[in-house]
Motif scaffolding. Structure first.
Motif, short mmCIF file in Angstrom:
data_model
loop_
_atom_site.label_atom_id
_atom_site.label_comp_id
_atom_site.label_asym_id
_atom_site.label_seq_id
_atom_site.Cartn_x
_atom_site.Cartn_y
_atom_site.Cartn_z
N ALA A 297 -0.31 -75.17 63.12
CA ALA A 297 -1.75 -75.16 63.29
C ALA A 297 -2.16 -75.43 64.73
CB ALA A 297 -2.40 -76.20 62.38
N LYS A 298 -1.22 -75.78 65.55
CA LYS A 298 -1.55 -76.05 66.95
C LYS A 298 -1.77 -74.77 67.74
CE LYS A 298 -1.89 -79.52 69.47
NZ LYS A 298 -3.17 -80.07 69.92
N ALA A 299 -1.42 -73.63 67.15
CA ALA A 299 -1.66 -72.38 67.86
C ALA A 299 -3.15 -72.24 68.15
CB ALA A 299 -1.17 -71.21 67.02
N ALA A 300 -3.50 -71.75 69.31
CA ALA A 300 -4.90 -71.59 69.67
C ALA A 300 -5.55 -70.58 68.74
CB ALA A 300 -5.01 -71.14 71.12
N PRO A 301 -6.82 -70.82 68.34
CA PRO A 301 -7.53 -69.86 67.49
C PRO A 301 -7.62 -68.50 68.18
CG PRO A 301 -8.76 -71.92 67.69
CD PRO A 301 -7.63 -71.99 68.66
N ARG A 302 -7.53 -67.46 67.36
CA ARG A 302 -7.70 -66.13 67.93
C ARG A 302 -9.15 -65.93 68.31
NH1 ARG A 302 -4.10 -63.06 63.33
NH2 ARG A 302 -2.66 -64.79 63.13
N ARG A 303 -9.39 -64.94 69.09
CA ARG A 303 -10.75 -64.64 69.52
C ARG A 303 -11.45 -63.82 68.46
NH1 ARG A 303 -12.58 -66.81 74.37
NH2 ARG A 303 -11.03 -68.42 74.40
N THR A 304 -12.67 -64.17 68.20
CA THR A 304 -13.41 -63.58 67.10
C THR A 304 -14.81 -63.20 67.61
OG1 THR A 304 -12.25 -65.10 65.65
CG2 THR A 304 -14.18 -64.01 64.75
N ALA A 305 -15.36 -62.10 67.08
CA ALA A 305 -16.73 -61.70 67.44
C ALA A 305 -17.72 -62.50 66.61
CB ALA A 305 -16.92 -60.21 67.21
N VAL A 306 -18.56 -63.30 67.28
CA VAL A 306 -19.48 -64.21 66.60
C VAL A 306 -20.91 -63.89 67.01
CG1 VAL A 306 -20.14 -66.62 66.29
CG2 VAL A 306 -17.72 -66.02 66.55
N ILE B 210 -18.12 -63.03 62.30
CA ILE B 210 -18.74 -64.24 61.76
C ILE B 210 -20.16 -64.32 62.32
CG2 ILE B 210 -18.69 -66.77 61.84
CD1 ILE B 210 -15.63 -66.56 62.02
#
Lengths: 234, 234
Positions: free
Chosen positions: B10-19, B99
Motif C-alpha cells: 500500500a505504500k505505492a504512490a496513488p496513480r494519477r486520476t482525472a478528478v 472521480i
DNA sequence: TCAATAGTGTCTGTTAGACATTATGGA
DNA sequence: TCCATAATGTCTAACAGACACTATTGA
C-alpha cells in the motif's frame, strides 16, 4: 462581481491527480470505540501509524476499493461501509495523495485482533500521532456515524447478531456521548419494532441474566415528526 | 479468508486520476427547489445541460474550487456551501472525470436569473436529460440537504435576510416534502430562539400583512433529546 | 442473605397537533 | 361588507424522564 470564465473553458479535461482511498474501521472497545491502524514503515524505525489506505484505481468503484482495503486490514468484511467524503486540503497524507476519499466501516464487537503485527486497534481516546489528514478523517468519521445514528441501523452493526438490550443501549451511549434512560430507551425500542427476543439468555457475572435479542425491523416508520430546530453553531 | 497483501504494497504512490469538482446550486422556486444548469456545447447542436463543474487543481482546496465554480456560475457567492461526497462509479461525466467531488450550495430566494444565456434554473421536478453521474449527484444533494435540515441552519440560507414565518415554514415544507402545523411550527421556533422580529410588515395580496423576521440565534440548544429510532430501509 | 443487574409499572411535566378564535388588511 | 391570511390561546393525546418496585441470578 467577478469576471466570468467562458463555459467552454470548463470543458478542458480535468488534470490528473493523485487520489487515495482511506478507511476508518470502528469497533466497540469497552466504554469507547477503537479504530484500526496500520504500522507505517519508517526509515528511522520509529513507531508510526496510519489508516489503512490504497491508491484509487480507475477500473474499480470507490466502494469496492474501500471494501477491498477493509478486508485486507481486517481479514473479513466490515458489517457496514459508507463514504464520508473527500479530503483535499494541504494536510499531509502518508502516500502524498492530493485527495483522499474516506470511508467509515463498522465492525461488530468481539472482532478478533488482527492477525499480523502490522495492524492494531486503538481506542479513540488513545490514538497515537498520525498523519494530519488521517487525524481529521477519523474525527469526521466519528461525527458522521453519530449524525446518521437515528436514520441508519448503525448501532446494530457494532454488535454481534444477538445481543442484550443493555449492550445495545451501551452502543448508543458511546455514540451519543451521554447516558440514556433505561426504561425510555426500551419503550422507544418497543414502539419502533426493531428487535425481537430470542429464547436465549446470557449471564454476566452476578445479577439476573439478560435476554438476547436480534435485529429484526418489522415496521416502516412513516416519520410524521415535527421540526426540531436542533441547530448547532450559529 | 482472503489472502492479505503486505502492508508495504500500500505504500505505492496513488496513480494519477482525472478528478472534477461539480456543484449543485439550489434555490427556492415556487413550491419546489430549482438547480442551476449550464448549457453543454454539443456538436449536433442539441439542447444538452450539465452541472457547473471544473477540473480539480492540486494547488487549490476543494472548497475553494467549489466556491470559485459557484461564483462563476452565479455571479455571486452562494449563501452556503458543503461537500456531499465523491462519485466514482462508471456513470459518465461530461468531462470524462474518473472521480467527481460534489458540493451543494444554497442560494437565497429571489436570486437574479443568471445573466448569460449559458446557465438557467430548472425546477427539480423538471430536470432535462443530464449526464448520468450528474443526475445522481443532484439526487444526493437534495437528500443531503434534507438530512442536515435540523442540524444546520439550511432553511435560512434559502431565504433573504428578512422573511415572514410563512416563508420559513414553506422552505421547511419543500425540504421535508410534507405540510407542517402552523402553530406547532411557530411554537418550536419560539422556544429555539432562532429568529427575532423586525418592525416591518409585508402585505401579500389580500389578508393580514405578515411581520418580517430575521435569523438571529440566541441560545445554544444542549439537545438532551432521547433516541428516536427513525431508521429507514432495513 | 446480600449484591448486582434485568426488566416493568406508574406518575408527571413537556410537547405536538387539532381546533377555535381574534386580528388586520385588500377586494 | 366579505374574504383571505396572520397570529395566538386552549385542549388533548403522546411521550420522555424520574422513580419505585419486582425478578433472578452469583457470591
Amino acid at each position: 462581481m467577478r469576471e466570468r470564465t467562458s463555459p467552454t473553458a470548463a470543458k478542458a479535461a480535468p488534470r490528473r491527480t493523485a487520489v487515495s482511498v482511506d478507511v476508518v474501521l470502528l469497533t466497540p472497545h469497552g466504554k469507547t470505540l477503537a479504530t484500526l491502524l496500520r504500522r507505517a514503515p519508517d526509515l528511522r524505525s520509529r513507531e508510526r501509524w496510519m489508516l489503512p489506505w490504497d491508491g484509487a484505481r480507475t477500473d474499480e468503484m470507490l466502494e469496492n476499493a474501500a471494501d477491498r482495503i477493509a478486508r485486507d486490514a481486517l481479514g473479513a468484511a466490515p458489517a457496514w461501509l459508507e463514504q464520508i467524503g473527500a479530503f483535499g486540503d494541504a494536510r499531509r497524507h502518508p502516500g502524498e495523495a492530493d485527495i483522499s476519499i474516506a470511508f467509515v466501516g463498522l465492525v461488530a464487537a468481539g472482532a478478533p485482533a488482527p492477525v499480523g503485527g502490522d495492524e492494531a486497534w486503538f481506542p479513540l481516546a488513545d490514538i497515537p500521532a498520525l498523519p494530519p489528514r488521517h487525524k481529521q478523517v477519523i474525527d469526521t468519521a466519528f461525527e458522521a456515524v453519530r449524525l446518521r445514528l437515528d436514520q441508519v441501523p448503525i448501532a446494530f452493526r457494532l454488535l454481534p447478531p444477538t445481543f442484550t438490550l443493555t449492550d445495545l443501549q451501551g452502543i448508543y451511549e458511546i455514540l451519543l456521548g451521554r447516558r440514556l434512560h433505561k426504561a425510555s430507551f426500551r419503550r422507544a425500542l418497543q414502539t419502533a419494532w426493531l428487535v425481537e427476543p430470542t429464547d436465549e439468555w446470557r449471564s454476566e457475572g452476578r445479577g439476573r441474566p439478560a435476554q438476547l435479542y436480534r435485529f429484526a425491523p418489522r415496521k416502516r416508520r412513516v416519520s410524521r415528526r415535527g421540526v426540531r430546530f436542533d441547530l448547532l453553531g450559529a
